[in-house]
Structure formats: structure tokens, C-alpha cells
Design an enzyme around this catalytic site. Structure first.
Site, PDB file in Angstrom:
ATOM      1  N   HIS A 160       1.998   4.637  -2.934  1.00 30.94           N
ATOM      2  CA  HIS A 160       1.953   5.957  -2.727  1.00 30.94           C
ATOM      3  C   HIS A 160       3.589   6.517  -3.137  1.00 30.94           C
ATOM      4  CE1 HIS A 160      -1.899   6.368  -0.948  1.00 30.94           C
ATOM      5  NE2 HIS A 160      -1.488   5.748   0.177  1.00 30.94           N
TER       6      HIS A 160
ATOM      7  N   HIS B 118       0.833  -1.280  -0.002  1.00 35.56           N
ATOM      8  CA  HIS B 118      -0.007  -0.007  -0.096  1.00 35.56           C
ATOM      9  C   HIS B 118       0.658   1.136  -0.048  1.00 35.56           C
ATOM     10  CE1 HIS B 118      -3.911   2.093   1.017  1.00 35.56           C
ATOM     11  NE2 HIS B 118      -2.952   2.937   1.618  1.00 35.56           N
ATOM     12  N   GLU B 119       1.852   1.307   0.972  1.00 33.02           N
ATOM     13  CA  GLU B 119       2.764   2.609   1.058  1.00 33.02           C
ATOM     14  C   GLU B 119       3.581   2.638  -0.376  1.00 33.02           C
ATOM     15  OE1 GLU B 119       1.923   4.794   3.178  1.00 33.02           O
ATOM     16  OE2 GLU B 119       0.493   3.464   4.398  1.00 33.02           O
TER      17      GLU B 119
END
Length: 362
Positions: free
Chosen positions: A23, A19-20
Site C-alpha cells: 500500500h 502487505h502494508e
């Protein structure tokens, strides 16, 4: 116990990292300075600095974050660094950076399902009958547990889903049901009846039934990698719709809030699936990855969906939302999120207690 701890660490660690990473990669691609890539929140435990970014592990292992230059609209940013500041990027770039996190979890789910289907095969629930309801059309016709349904009205059945779908499509007309029983092929005439049953959300619905349930036995179909990817895309889409509908049903109070679970429930399930084997564990990780993506897209401030909501408003209005309004919304969103976390932890603890035993209240 060790299996549960390790499997939970793998599930949460991989999902948060991916997820990170979404980003992070899109932010770097957009030319935004990333100051920190952290797994966990709170004080920094250990890490390594490479260039302008601090890659670290923090004390509280319930999530992670990517800190970008100028992420706070009130942050002082030098004139020379504004072109690499998050808040000074066009709306479409900020949207892409925030959306990349949930999208990465969706891509991970597709990849995990593709591995499961490509390596282990595609599981199908067989047409073997598990139980026959007394006084039902199936019981009156002579169907028995252990019978394997081969066809209905001439339509060959590949799995239980096809069997159920065929009964619904044929309606209330008589069915010519062909079954295999101890190596012998038998024909039965069964007329469905409309009865009230409950769907997966517990809602009462009227549908034609004959009064049988599946035995729960599975057959695994070997598929090539391209078909595995195709089926994984379908699985991801189906589960995404199901999770979204689940949220809607929770809001409508069709589903009780007690069905919600948190980290403790995830840990329990991760341990159980790991003991069942690698196929079950990877499939479970895909389920949680989709769940994480959908939850992060909810329009709640402090979640990715909240940021996306504000960016879309900014694009529609043609001007940024005031910092004061955003701060107020963030505080409300954080309060809601904390309440939700407390509630799911309470649900998790209540599941651990023996039935009938509650937590003493003051």
C-alpha cells in the site's frame, strides 16, 4: 514455547509488513501523502518520523495500517493539498493502492516458494505403498506395503500424483503394475473398482481405485533457479484456487465452520513448522501469505476487497458512492469481521481444551 512465540512474531510481522509496504509504495508512487505506516493498531508505542510519514509500532499486534491524507472522504483537506489526497485521486489510482497490499502478499509467496524449491529442492511424494486395504483389488493381486510402484501400463511414475492420475486415466481396465520389492522387480495384474471416496473437502465422489495409500516418504529433486521460479508460480496459483474453493465450500456449508482457525492456530502451526526446519517454516509462511491475500480480497467492507468493490462500483456508475451508504456498509462489515474473529478465537480455544471438555455457558 519460545520457538512458538518467535516464529509467530516472524510470520505475522513479515506478512503484515509486506502487505502494508505494498500500500505504502504504490501510494507514494501515485503521489499520495502517507501520514502513518503502523505495524499494529491502537496507541502508538514507539516509532520514528521521516519527512511527512510517521513509521511506528502500535500496541495491538493484530495487523497494521497505512494512513493516507484524505483517506476519509469527509476529511477536511486544504485546497493546496488535494492533489496529494487519497480521496481526490482517480479511481484507477485508488484501486492500484488498495490492490497493492494483497498483491504484495502473493509476490511474497512466490518468492518464498522459489527460495524453498531453489535452495532445498522440489519435494515429491514417492510411489511407495503405505497400506493396502483388505479385500481390495490391490490386496487380491498381491501388492504389499513397502512396494515401490515403478510403472502402470508401461507409464513410468515419477511420484504419487502421477500414480493416482494414471489410475484415473486408465479407468476400469486391467492395469499392468510393476513394483520393486526388496530389490526385485515384480509384475501384477490389477483391475480397479469404482468406489465412493471423499475428496479434500469431505464430499463423496465416485472414482476408480485399487486400494492403496502412500507411505508418506518424500524425495527431493534439485532444480535450477529458473525452474524453481516456474514451480513457485504454479504452487502459488494452485494454492490460491484451493483457498478460494475452501471459502466457497464454507459458504455452501460443505466444510463445517469449526475448521476455521485464527491467530492461536497460526501460532501453534508456526511453532511446529519452525521445529521441522527452515524449509517447512518458509513454505508455511508462503501458505499463510496467500491465505492473507485471498481473505483481504473478499468483498467485505473494511477489508481491501470491500474498498475495491466500492471503487469498481464508482467506475461503473461514473460517480462516487454516497458517504452515508459507505459508512453503513463499513459498520456492517466491521460487525461481521468482529463476529468472525470471535468465532475463530472460540475455535482456537476449543482445540486447546481436552476432547469432551467445553467452555461453561451461563
Amino acid at each position: 514455547m519460545l520457538t512458538t512465540i518467535l516464529s509467530t512474531a516472524v510470520v505475522l510481522g513479515v506478512l503484515i509488513f509486506v502487505h502494508e509496504l505494498g500500500h505504502f509504495l504504490v501510494a507514494r508512487r501515485a503521489g499520495v501523502t502517507v501520514l502513518r505506516f503502523s505495524l499494529g493498531f491502537g496507541p502508538r508505542v514507539f516509532g520514528i518520523r521521516r519527512g511527512e510519514t510517521d513509521y511506528c509500532v502500535s500496541l495491538v499486534p493484530l495487523g497494521g495500517y497505512v494512513k493516507m491524507l484524505g483517506e476519509d472522504p469527509e476529511e477536511e483537506v486544504a485546497e493546496a493539498e488535494k492533489e496529494r489526497s487519497f480521496s481526490h485521486q482517480p479511481v484507477k489510482k485508488r484501486l492500484a493502492i488498495v490492490l497493492a497490499g494483497p498483491l504484495s502478499n502473493v509476490i511474497l509467496a512466490v518468492a518464498l516458494f522459489a527460495v524453498v524449491f531453489g535452495v532445498f529442492g522440489l519435494p515429491h511424494l514417492t510411489t511407495e505403498i503405505g497400506t493396502v486395504t483388505p479385500d481390495s483389488p490391490a490386496a487380491e493381486a498381491g501388492l504389499q506395503p513397502g512396494d515401490k510402484v515403478l510403472s502402470i501400463n508401461g507409464r513410468e511414475l515419477a511420484d504419487w500424483d502421477a500414480l493416482s492420475e494414471t489410475i484415473q486415466q486408465e479407468g476400469l481396465g486391467p492395469l499392468d503394475v510393476v513394483v520393486e520389492r526388496e530389490g526385485e522387480v515384480l509384475h501384477f495384474r490389477v483391475t480397479p473398482q469404482v468406489r465412493e471416496v471423499k475428496n479434500i473437502f469431505g464430499e463423496p465422489i465416485q472414482r476408480p481405485i485399487i486400494g492403496i495409500t502412500a507411505s508418506g516418504s518424500y524425495e527431493v529433486e534439485r532444480v535450477n533457479p529458473f525452474l524453481a521460479l516456474y514451480y513457485s508460480l504454479g504452487q502459488t496459483w494452485t494454492l490460491s484456487k484451493l483457498f478460494f474453493l475452501t471459502i466457497v465450500k464454507l459458504i455452501q456449508r460443505v466444510l463445517p465452520m469449526e475448521t476455521l482457525g485464527g491467530p492461536i492456530l497460526i501460532a501453534q502451526m508456526a511453532g511446529q513448522q519452525a521445529q521441522e526446519g527452515l524449509m517447512n517454516f518458509l513454505h508455511f509462511m508462503g501458505l499463510i501469505s496467500i491465505n492473507l491475500a485471498i481473505l483481504n480480497l473478499l468483498p467485505i467492507p473494511v477489508l481491501d476487497g470491500g474498498h475495491i468493490f466500492f471503487f469498481l462500483l464508482e467506475a461503473l456508475l461514473g460517480r462516487p458512492i454516497s458517504v452515508r451508504k459507505m459508512e453503513m456498509a463499513q459498520k456492517v462489515g466491521l460487525f461481521v469481521l468482529i463476529l468472525l474473529m470471535v468465532f475463530v478465537f472460540y475455535n482456537d480455544i476449543m482445540r486447546l481444551l481436552p476432547k469432551g471438555q467445553g467452555i461453561p455457558m451461563p
